[in-house]
Design an enzyme around this catalytic site. Structure first.
Site, PDB file in Angstrom:
ATOM      1  N   TYR A 127     -41.919   8.860  33.681  1.00  0.00           N
ATOM      2  CA  TYR A 127     -43.081   7.977  33.530  1.00  0.00           C
ATOM      3  C   TYR A 127     -44.294   8.555  34.281  1.00  0.00           C
ATOM      4  O   TYR A 127     -45.389   8.646  33.725  1.00  0.00           O
ATOM      5  CB  TYR A 127     -42.730   6.586  34.063  1.00  0.00           C
ATOM      6  CG  TYR A 127     -43.903   5.649  34.199  1.00  0.00           C
ATOM      7  CD1 TYR A 127     -44.489   5.055  33.085  1.00  0.00           C
ATOM      8  CD2 TYR A 127     -44.437   5.350  35.456  1.00  0.00           C
ATOM      9  CE1 TYR A 127     -45.575   4.194  33.222  1.00  0.00           C
ATOM     10  CE2 TYR A 127     -45.516   4.490  35.597  1.00  0.00           C
ATOM     11  CZ  TYR A 127     -46.077   3.913  34.482  1.00  0.00           C
ATOM     12  OH  TYR A 127     -47.154   3.061  34.606  1.00  0.00           O
ATOM     13  N   TRP A 152     -48.172  -1.559  41.243  1.00  0.00           N
ATOM     14  CA  TRP A 152     -47.393  -2.780  41.440  1.00  0.00           C
ATOM     15  C   TRP A 152     -48.063  -3.990  40.779  1.00  0.00           C
ATOM     16  O   TRP A 152     -48.329  -5.015  41.415  1.00  0.00           O
ATOM     17  CB  TRP A 152     -47.194  -3.049  42.931  1.00  0.00           C
ATOM     18  CG  TRP A 152     -46.393  -2.027  43.680  1.00  0.00           C
ATOM     19  CD1 TRP A 152     -46.136  -0.727  43.319  1.00  0.00           C
ATOM     20  CD2 TRP A 152     -45.743  -2.222  44.952  1.00  0.00           C
ATOM     21  NE1 TRP A 152     -45.370  -0.119  44.284  1.00  0.00           N
ATOM     22  CE2 TRP A 152     -45.112  -1.000  45.296  1.00  0.00           C
ATOM     23  CE3 TRP A 152     -45.641  -3.298  45.824  1.00  0.00           C
ATOM     24  CZ2 TRP A 152     -44.396  -0.844  46.481  1.00  0.00           C
ATOM     25  CZ3 TRP A 152     -44.923  -3.136  47.011  1.00  0.00           C
ATOM     26  CH2 TRP A 152     -44.306  -1.924  47.326  1.00  0.00           C
TER      27      TRP A 152
HETATM   28  N1  LIG Z   1     -47.033  -2.598  35.574  1.00  0.00           N
HETATM   29  C1  LIG Z   1     -47.241  -1.887  36.671  1.00  0.00           C
HETATM   30  O1  LIG Z   1     -46.669  -2.178  37.730  1.00  0.00           O
HETATM   31  C2  LIG Z   1     -48.214  -0.737  36.673  1.00  0.00           C
HETATM   32  C3  LIG Z   1     -48.361   0.017  37.843  1.00  0.00           C
HETATM   33  C4  LIG Z   1     -49.249   1.082  37.836  1.00  0.00           C
HETATM   34  C5  LIG Z   1     -49.979   1.375  36.697  1.00  0.00           C
HETATM   35  N2  LIG Z   1     -49.810   0.634  35.566  1.00  0.00           N
HETATM   36  C6  LIG Z   1     -50.590   0.981  34.392  1.00  0.00           C
HETATM   37  O2  LIG Z   1     -51.442  -0.101  34.086  1.00  0.00           O
HETATM   38  C7  LIG Z   1     -51.658  -0.172  32.676  1.00  0.00           C
HETATM   39  C8  LIG Z   1     -51.345  -1.558  32.158  1.00  0.00           C
HETATM   40  O3  LIG Z   1     -49.976  -1.840  32.423  1.00  0.00           O
HETATM   41  P1  LIG Z   1     -49.372  -3.301  32.289  1.00  0.00           P
HETATM   42  O4  LIG Z   1     -48.755  -3.642  33.581  1.00  0.00           O
HETATM   43  O5  LIG Z   1     -50.372  -4.201  31.670  1.00  0.00           O
HETATM   44  O6  LIG Z   1     -48.188  -2.962  31.265  1.00  0.00           O
HETATM   45  P2  LIG Z   1     -47.462  -3.904  30.211  1.00  0.00           P
HETATM   46  O7  LIG Z   1     -47.556  -5.317  30.649  1.00  0.00           O
HETATM   47  O8  LIG Z   1     -46.132  -3.278  30.002  1.00  0.00           O
HETATM   48  O9  LIG Z   1     -48.366  -3.748  28.934  1.00  0.00           O
HETATM   49  C9  LIG Z   1     -48.393  -2.550  28.203  1.00  0.00           C
HETATM   50  C10 LIG Z   1     -48.752  -2.905  26.792  1.00  0.00           C
HETATM   51  O10 LIG Z   1     -48.759  -1.678  26.057  1.00  0.00           O
HETATM   52  C11 LIG Z   1     -48.151  -1.961  24.811  1.00  0.00           C
HETATM   53  N3  LIG Z   1     -47.588  -0.774  24.202  1.00  0.00           N
HETATM   54  C12 LIG Z   1     -46.431  -0.131  24.487  1.00  0.00           C
HETATM   55  N4  LIG Z   1     -46.255   0.881  23.636  1.00  0.00           N
HETATM   56  C13 LIG Z   1     -47.292   0.859  22.784  1.00  0.00           C
HETATM   57  C14 LIG Z   1     -47.665   1.632  21.665  1.00  0.00           C
HETATM   58  N5  LIG Z   1     -46.917   2.639  21.226  1.00  0.00           N
HETATM   59  N6  LIG Z   1     -48.826   1.331  21.029  1.00  0.00           N
HETATM   60  C15 LIG Z   1     -49.586   0.311  21.431  1.00  0.00           C
HETATM   61  N7  LIG Z   1     -49.279  -0.477  22.462  1.00  0.00           N
HETATM   62  C16 LIG Z   1     -48.139  -0.198  23.136  1.00  0.00           C
HETATM   63  C17 LIG Z   1     -47.072  -2.964  25.090  1.00  0.00           C
HETATM   64  O11 LIG Z   1     -46.793  -3.618  23.877  1.00  0.00           O
HETATM   65  P3  LIG Z   1     -45.507  -4.523  23.662  1.00  0.00           P
HETATM   66  O12 LIG Z   1     -45.898  -5.809  24.343  1.00  0.00           O
HETATM   67  O13 LIG Z   1     -45.407  -4.616  22.204  1.00  0.00           O
HETATM   68  O14 LIG Z   1     -44.380  -3.816  24.355  1.00  0.00           O
HETATM   69  C18 LIG Z   1     -47.740  -3.842  26.132  1.00  0.00           C
HETATM   70  O15 LIG Z   1     -48.420  -4.922  25.520  1.00  0.00           O
HETATM   71  C19 LIG Z   1     -50.791   0.931  32.069  1.00  0.00           C
HETATM   72  O16 LIG Z   1     -51.563   2.075  31.878  1.00  0.00           O
HETATM   73  C20 LIG Z   1     -49.756   1.200  33.145  1.00  0.00           C
HETATM   74  O17 LIG Z   1     -49.254   2.514  33.060  1.00  0.00           O
HETATM   75  C21 LIG Z   1     -48.950  -0.440  35.530  1.00  0.00           C
END
Ligand SMILES: NC(=O)c1ccc[n+]([C@@H]2O[C@H](COP(=O)([O-])OP(=O)(O)OC[C@H]3O[C@@H](n4cnc5c(N)ncnc54)[C@H](OP(=O)(O)O)[C@@H]3O)[C@@H](O)[C@H]2O)c1
Length: 293
Positions: A127, A152
């Site tokens: 990842y 987080w």
């Molecule tokens: N969550 C964390 O703790 C964390 C930490 C550090 C950085 N980040 C970064 O912050 C950003 C937002 O993360 P988040 O926490 O909001 O993540 P999230 O809740 O998992 O949301 C990610 C979204 O991306 C969608 N997705 C996955 N594969 C896809 C595809 N092939 N095409 C289009 N959409 C797709 C998912 O759709 P589905 O709902 O259909 O699965 C989901 O709605 C990301 O860049 C992540 O890497 C997150």
């Protein structure tokens, strides 16, 4: 002018889709989910970008299943590593800017003290490597861009530590929580507000070029997962309070290796765009919305 938000069903994407339309009435906010824009379909990215011609793209979509990515390497790399490059190349072609979210998992966690944006990136997981590849593809495209590295992320929707704690507390009296990984829990709403601050500071998307680069964008201060859990269950809105036991990373093995120290220095972001809230004040604000659990 249009702003395209990807991943609008995710934690950050849904917070953006809720905040931006009322905060930026001069813009048309087009928030799309995976069914409308699947980032693994590069042809569809190109088609949608050419059809909409947004002035700004905010990429909140990502492959975020950190442990699953260890076995779904190609898919994680395509969505997190390659697709941001296609978005960036399209944005550049139509004169748009790009705001993209990245992660603390680009670091190896070995530093004593907070990471700064110029520190060496050595991801420990698939990842982390995939997210780093996405950052590099965006930078290489030459599009005006901001990469916001966050950590987080939690909120009242989606999959996150806060909701896992609340769910487990319904059925368990004792929870073992990892105490030797530190970082900044960051509310999804904080990230939407921070993105809004960036857009307001830039004035207009085409003026983002001068702000281009990587910024750490997470809540101020830090804690461990154990400290985060303690703060959740100490909140007056939460009535079920399990006994919390501090455990080590070695006690809770996972397929993907996480950095021990994920604490990121946020002074670059704050100097450019204004203050970010402390992690505990943001948690308090988030839980005030929850009602009594
Ligand atoms: N969550 C964390 O703790 C964390 C930490 C550090 C950085 N980040 C970064 O912050 C950003 C937002 O993360 P988040 O926490 O909001 O993540 P999230 O809740 O998992 O949301 C990610 C979204 O991306 C969608 N997705 C996955 N594969 C896809 C595809 N092939 N095409 C289009 N959409 C797709 C998912 O759709 P589905 O709902 O259909 O699965 C989901 O709605 C990301 O860049 C992540 O890497 C997150």
């Amino acid at each position: 002018m249009k702003i395209l938000v990807t991943g609008c069903q995710g934690q950050v994407g849904s917070a953006l889709a809720a905040l931006l339309p009322q905060a930026l009435p001069a813009y048309e906010i087009i928030a799309v989910d995976r069914t409308q824009l699947d980032l693994s379909d590069f042809g569809r990215i190109r088609e949608l970008m050419q059809a909409l011609k947004p002035a700004l793209v905010i990429n909140a979509a990502a492959y975020t299943a950190v442990d699953q990515a260890e076995t779904e390497v190609a898919q994680a790399m395509r969505i997190n590593g390659d697709a941001p490059g296609v978005l960036a190349e399209q944005a550049k072609q139509i004169g748009a800017a790009l705001i993209h979210f990245s992660t603390d998992y680009v670091y190896d966690g070995s530093k004593q003290g907070a990471w700064v944006e110029t520190d060496a990136t050595v991801p420990l997981s698939v990842y982390g490597r995939s997210k780093l590849a996405g950052e590099q593809a965006i930078a290489a495209s030459g599009v005006p861009h901001l990469i916001l590295r966050t950590s987080w992320v939690y909120g009242l929707t989606g999959k996150n530590f806060l909701l896992t704690m609340l769910r487990l507390a319904q059925t368990r009296d004792t929870l073992g929580i990892v105490a030797d990984q530190i970082g900044a829990p960051t509310w999804s709403h904080t990230l939407a507000e921070a993105t809004l601050a960036v857009i307001r500071r830039a004035g207009a998307p085409h003026q983002m070029a001068g702000l281009s680069g990587i910024y750490h964008c997470c809540a101020a201060g830090h804690t461990s997962w154990f400290g985060f859990a303690q703060a959740i269950f100490a909140h007056p809105a939460i009535t079920r309070r399990p006994v919390l036991n501090a455990i080590t990373t070695a006690d809770y093995p996972t397929p993907a290796v996480r950095p021990k120290n994920s604490v990121m220095d946020i002074r670059k972001f704050e100097a450019a765009f204004g203050p970010l809230p402390s992690w505990d004040s943001a948690l308090d604000a988030c839980l005030r919305d929850v009602g009594t659990v």
